[in-house]
Design a protein around this motif. Structure first.
Motif, PDB file in Angstrom:
ATOM      1  N   ILE A   1      63.248 -24.565  57.821  1.00  0.00           N
ATOM      2  CA  ILE A   1      64.148 -23.548  57.269  1.00  0.00           C
ATOM      3  C   ILE A   1      63.353 -22.251  57.320  1.00  0.00           C
ATOM      4  N   CYS A   2      63.875 -21.301  58.046  1.00  0.00           N
ATOM      5  CA  CYS A   2      63.084 -20.157  58.482  1.00  0.00           C
ATOM      6  C   CYS A   2      63.927 -18.912  58.222  1.00  0.00           C
ATOM      7  N   SER A   3      63.478 -18.054  57.279  1.00  0.00           N
ATOM      8  CA  SER A   3      64.326 -16.909  56.948  1.00  0.00           C
ATOM      9  C   SER A   3      64.375 -15.928  58.113  1.00  0.00           C
ATOM     10  N   LYS A   4      65.386 -15.070  58.083  1.00  0.00           N
ATOM     11  CA  LYS A   4      65.641 -14.140  59.185  1.00  0.00           C
ATOM     12  C   LYS A   4      64.455 -13.214  59.421  1.00  0.00           C
ATOM     13  N   ASP A   5      63.623 -13.018  58.388  1.00  0.00           N
ATOM     14  CA  ASP A   5      62.509 -12.078  58.546  1.00  0.00           C
ATOM     15  C   ASP A   5      61.187 -12.758  58.916  1.00  0.00           C
ATOM     16  N   VAL A   6      61.203 -14.053  59.218  1.00  0.00           N
ATOM     17  CA  VAL A   6      59.964 -14.689  59.683  1.00  0.00           C
ATOM     18  C   VAL A   6      59.653 -14.150  61.069  1.00  0.00           C
ATOM     19  N   SER A   7      58.411 -13.744  61.253  1.00  0.00           N
ATOM     20  CA  SER A   7      58.019 -13.124  62.521  1.00  0.00           C
ATOM     21  C   SER A   7      57.917 -14.168  63.629  1.00  0.00           C
ATOM     22  N   ALA A   8      58.416 -13.798  64.806  1.00  0.00           N
ATOM     23  CA  ALA A   8      58.378 -14.703  65.955  1.00  0.00           C
ATOM     24  C   ALA A   8      56.939 -15.054  66.320  1.00  0.00           C
ATOM     25  N   ASP A   9      56.020 -14.081  66.178  1.00  0.00           N
ATOM     26  CA  ASP A   9      54.610 -14.341  66.491  1.00  0.00           C
ATOM     27  C   ASP A   9      54.043 -15.405  65.569  1.00  0.00           C
ATOM     28  N   TRP A  10      54.363 -15.267  64.273  1.00  0.00           N
ATOM     29  CA  TRP A  10      53.878 -16.243  63.298  1.00  0.00           C
ATOM     30  C   TRP A  10      54.417 -17.631  63.627  1.00  0.00           C
ATOM     31  N   LEU A  11      55.723 -17.679  63.931  1.00  0.00           N
ATOM     32  CA  LEU A  11      56.355 -18.968  64.227  1.00  0.00           C
ATOM     33  C   LEU A  11      55.781 -19.579  65.503  1.00  0.00           C
ATOM     34  N   ASP A  12      55.498 -18.744  66.505  1.00  0.00           N
ATOM     35  CA  ASP A  12      54.856 -19.237  67.727  1.00  0.00           C
ATOM     36  C   ASP A  12      53.545 -19.941  67.403  1.00  0.00           C
ATOM     37  N   GLU A  13      52.726 -19.277  66.609  1.00  0.00           N
ATOM     38  CA  GLU A  13      51.414 -19.835  66.259  1.00  0.00           C
ATOM     39  C   GLU A  13      51.570 -21.137  65.476  1.00  0.00           C
ATOM     40  N   PHE A  14      52.512 -21.140  64.533  1.00  0.00           N
ATOM     41  CA  PHE A  14      52.788 -22.347  63.763  1.00  0.00           C
ATOM     42  C   PHE A  14      53.157 -23.501  64.692  1.00  0.00           C
TER      43      PHE A  14
ATOM     44  N   ALA B   1      62.057 -13.914  64.324  1.00  0.00           N
ATOM     45  CA  ALA B   1      62.129 -15.064  65.226  1.00  0.00           C
ATOM     46  C   ALA B   1      63.562 -15.368  65.640  1.00  0.00           C
ATOM     47  N   TRP B   2      64.541 -14.844  64.877  1.00  0.00           N
ATOM     48  CA  TRP B   2      65.958 -15.147  65.137  1.00  0.00           C
ATOM     49  C   TRP B   2      66.631 -14.112  66.042  1.00  0.00           C
ATOM     50  N   ARG B   3      65.855 -13.077  66.449  1.00  0.00           N
ATOM     51  CA  ARG B   3      66.402 -11.978  67.248  1.00  0.00           C
ATOM     52  C   ARG B   3      67.383 -12.435  68.331  1.00  0.00           C
ATOM     53  N   GLU B   4      67.006 -13.487  69.067  1.00  0.00           N
ATOM     54  CA  GLU B   4      67.830 -13.887  70.215  1.00  0.00           C
ATOM     55  C   GLU B   4      68.698 -15.106  69.926  1.00  0.00           C
ATOM     56  N   GLY B   5      68.881 -15.409  68.648  1.00  0.00           N
ATOM     57  CA  GLY B   5      69.784 -16.502  68.286  1.00  0.00           C
ATOM     58  C   GLY B   5      69.077 -17.841  68.167  1.00  0.00           C
ATOM     59  N   GLU B   6      69.848 -18.820  67.671  1.00  0.00           N
ATOM     60  CA  GLU B   6      69.284 -20.124  67.340  1.00  0.00           C
ATOM     61  C   GLU B   6      68.805 -20.877  68.577  1.00  0.00           C
ATOM     62  N   LYS B   7      69.623 -20.858  69.623  1.00  0.00           N
ATOM     63  CA  LYS B   7      69.286 -21.617  70.830  1.00  0.00           C
ATOM     64  C   LYS B   7      67.961 -21.136  71.414  1.00  0.00           C
ATOM     65  N   ALA B   8      67.817 -19.806  71.490  1.00  0.00           N
ATOM     66  CA  ALA B   8      66.592 -19.224  72.041  1.00  0.00           C
ATOM     67  C   ALA B   8      65.399 -19.547  71.142  1.00  0.00           C
ATOM     68  N   LEU B   9      65.623 -19.531  69.830  1.00  0.00           N
ATOM     69  CA  LEU B   9      64.541 -19.830  68.896  1.00  0.00           C
ATOM     70  C   LEU B   9      64.052 -21.273  69.087  1.00  0.00           C
ATOM     71  N   ILE B  10      64.997 -22.197  69.229  1.00  0.00           N
ATOM     72  CA  ILE B  10      64.612 -23.613  69.406  1.00  0.00           C
ATOM     73  C   ILE B  10      63.900 -23.806  70.739  1.00  0.00           C
ATOM     74  N   ALA B  11      64.418 -23.170  71.794  1.00  0.00           N
ATOM     75  CA  ALA B  11      63.779 -23.290  73.117  1.00  0.00           C
ATOM     76  C   ALA B  11      62.355 -22.740  73.066  1.00  0.00           C
ATOM     77  N   ARG B  12      62.199 -21.607  72.366  1.00  0.00           N
ATOM     78  CA  ARG B  12      60.873 -20.997  72.246  1.00  0.00           C
ATOM     79  C   ARG B  12      59.928 -21.896  71.464  1.00  0.00           C
ATOM     80  N   ALA B  13      60.409 -22.464  70.354  1.00  0.00           N
ATOM     81  CA  ALA B  13      59.581 -23.380  69.563  1.00  0.00           C
ATOM     82  C   ALA B  13      59.139 -24.561  70.422  1.00  0.00           C
TER      83      ALA B  13
END
Lengths: 349, 349
Positions: free
Chosen positions: A115-128, B23-35
């Protein structure tokens, strides 16, 4: 969202948030027990349901000898803004793997739900994610699925459900009896200060060894009779290895205490800090031969730090008037002095 | 919590909350693919990893033909303060069971992990757990474990990981080809207004039937070639049954639309509302015999509402200049008029 009238009537007494009726009033254990009562008939007894380090799925055509466990990392609770995200990802995988290891199994498949709030940074999530993925890979785990959900702000949690399997019967928390030795891997305490709550290594090979050696017990040979991993601290987790007829005696000078910053953990810190993720097990047999075999196979330390007693016999031997006061209790003997009861708050003499 | 210097250097560029880098900038699908890219080598390809309704655990001694899925109910997202807690508990179980059903498997074991703020009322939680437990029991599911974690206030989420098994090979999303009929169970749309997003029934027996009948395909007989459940709405979920070489044509008058409050769902609502939790599948063969067999076995409706086409052939037949504009697209023909492309925003003529 619509409701029938009868729903409305139920709902009317049923506010979700009401601090005066907090579900946590009586602590986590009581909350879980209460939830299981409400779940009702669908909850199997341990080890097939809640109550051990993992649940053992032992009754389906394709789900034989499968081990399942779930644990989370939650921002503000299991880590804070200071924790390197890669380590947080590793911790999620490792704390689940430690539960699988405590039953002697090998971790295989994981589902990761964040569960990841809208303001979680993509960089942080990448590293995680990199941390979780690399750690999973190293431990032989496939991440096969999961879920990502969003909430408005300042929230991050990740739950992992981990499945494992084993060629041996499960090594349970239950099974120790009077005379068994209490053993532990590694060193205890200072897990937060030293960063070991993030850096620890789940004892997978060691757990597998103990499960293999626990099979020997049925043939009358020496072996492990019970095991758990240390998450809440020995003072709490050791109680899970005790039956209502037994108690534990620890020898103060033998308890392996961690060092950090030139200091050695106090007895209190070693037994109560928690998040050690070491294996705590009962061994039926001589410690010497076990120790020699262990040193030939594993790098981590192993220590015999106490013994399990029959509670009535223990009460008689140490002149405690009521044996019920000993049942399922932990006693510590300091340098040969008479044992004193130890609990999370310290000694009660 | 401690850090080495190299951690500090990493961490310094690594704030967890930073809305400008969401992390949600490009939507859920993109976020999951990136993860999944970050997880790296530990993520197996579909159906053994992410990408279908469940992951199929097909490569372990004890984990053969096991199906795993995870889904959540989160306050403010999947339900609100108006929802009766018992129904929220049921929904958690049923939305996971619907994913298992979509692969033709039967649900067996569940782990339930809740994050429950300190102010969640014990009464509310009791009702939630009773709903989950009774629903699990009715569907033949054992709740074998999980976790309860606390956060400060006004938060409730519950994740379930559900495991299932099947005597038949998994019925995948992949597998449909040109000529297959597009079929659906039940009626579509109005799931929120009607409360069906809480009241739906996962199509477990129906999914099992389709998996059994999909085995027949390899012998050249008629059968199901692909299946999914409808969570995001047909407009989104049907695309998951299409290969890059195919497109779908739906016949407007045959789409089964739900009724609520005297109104019949519009085409837009039927295809886009989502949370129908019906089975959407491709059938290779005549619909008549399937329909007769279905009516002899199941109460829920079944409907042939369209057909899968080769995208190039479709483009030629309907005079669309570029076949690439048809690939993986959904077209709707209204009362025999020429097909128009349909997507979440409506028609594009």
């Amino acid at each position: 969202m619509s409701r029938s009238f009868s729903d409305w009537a139920t709902w009317h007494q049923m506010e979700i948030f009401d601090a005066s009726k907090s579900a946590w009033r009586e602590g986590e254990k009581a909350l879980i027990a209460r939830a299981c009562r409400q779940f009702g008939a669908c909850v199997p007894p341990s080890p097939f349901g809640p109550g051990d380090d993992c649940a053992l799925l032992g009754r389906g055509a394709f789900l034989q000898n499968v081990f399942a466990t779930s644990d989370a990392v939650i921002f503000g609770r299991h880590f804070d803004a200071d924790a390197p995200p890669r380590r947080v990802g590793e911790k999620l995988v490792k704390r689940n793997a430690s539960d699988i290891a405590a039953m002697g199994a090998a971790p295989k498949f994981a589902l990761l739900c964040a569960i990841c709030s809208k303001d979680v940074s993509a960089d942080w999530l990448d590293e995680f994610c990199r941390g979780a993925g690399q750690c999973a890979d190293r431990l032989g785990i496939k991440i096969v699925g999961g879920d990502m959900a969003s909430v408005p702000e300042r929230f991050f949690s990740a739950h992992m459900t981990l499945l494992g399997d084993s060629d041996f019967p499960a090594l349970l928390r239950e099974g120790a009896r009077a005379g068994d030795k209490i053993c532990v891997t590694g060193a205890l305490g200072f897990s937060r200060e030293s960063g070991r709550h993030l850096d620890f290594e789940p004892r997978i090979a060691e757990g597998g060894f103990l499960a293999r050696r626990s099979c020997a017990l049925s043939r009358g040979a020496e072996g492990a009779s019970a095991c758990t991993d240390i998450s809440d601290g020995v003072a709490a987790d050791l109680k899970n290895l005790l039956s209502p007829e037994t108690c534990a005696l620890l020898y103060s000078e033998r308890i392996p205490r961690a060092e950090f910053g030139g200091l050695r953990a106090s007895l209190e810190r070693a037994l109560c800090d928690g998040e050690d993720y070491e294996l705590l097990f009962a061994w039926r047999g001589e410690f010497g031969p076990l120790e020699r075999e262990w040193r030939g196979n594993f790098e981590c330390e192993i220590c015999e730090m106490g013994k399990i007693f029959d509670a009535s016999e223990f009460a008689r031997r140490f002149g405690i008037p009521d044996a019920r006061q000993c049942a399922r209790e932990i006693f510590v003997s300091e340098n040969g002095r008479p044992p004193a009861r130890f609990s999370r708050g310290g000694f009660s003499h």
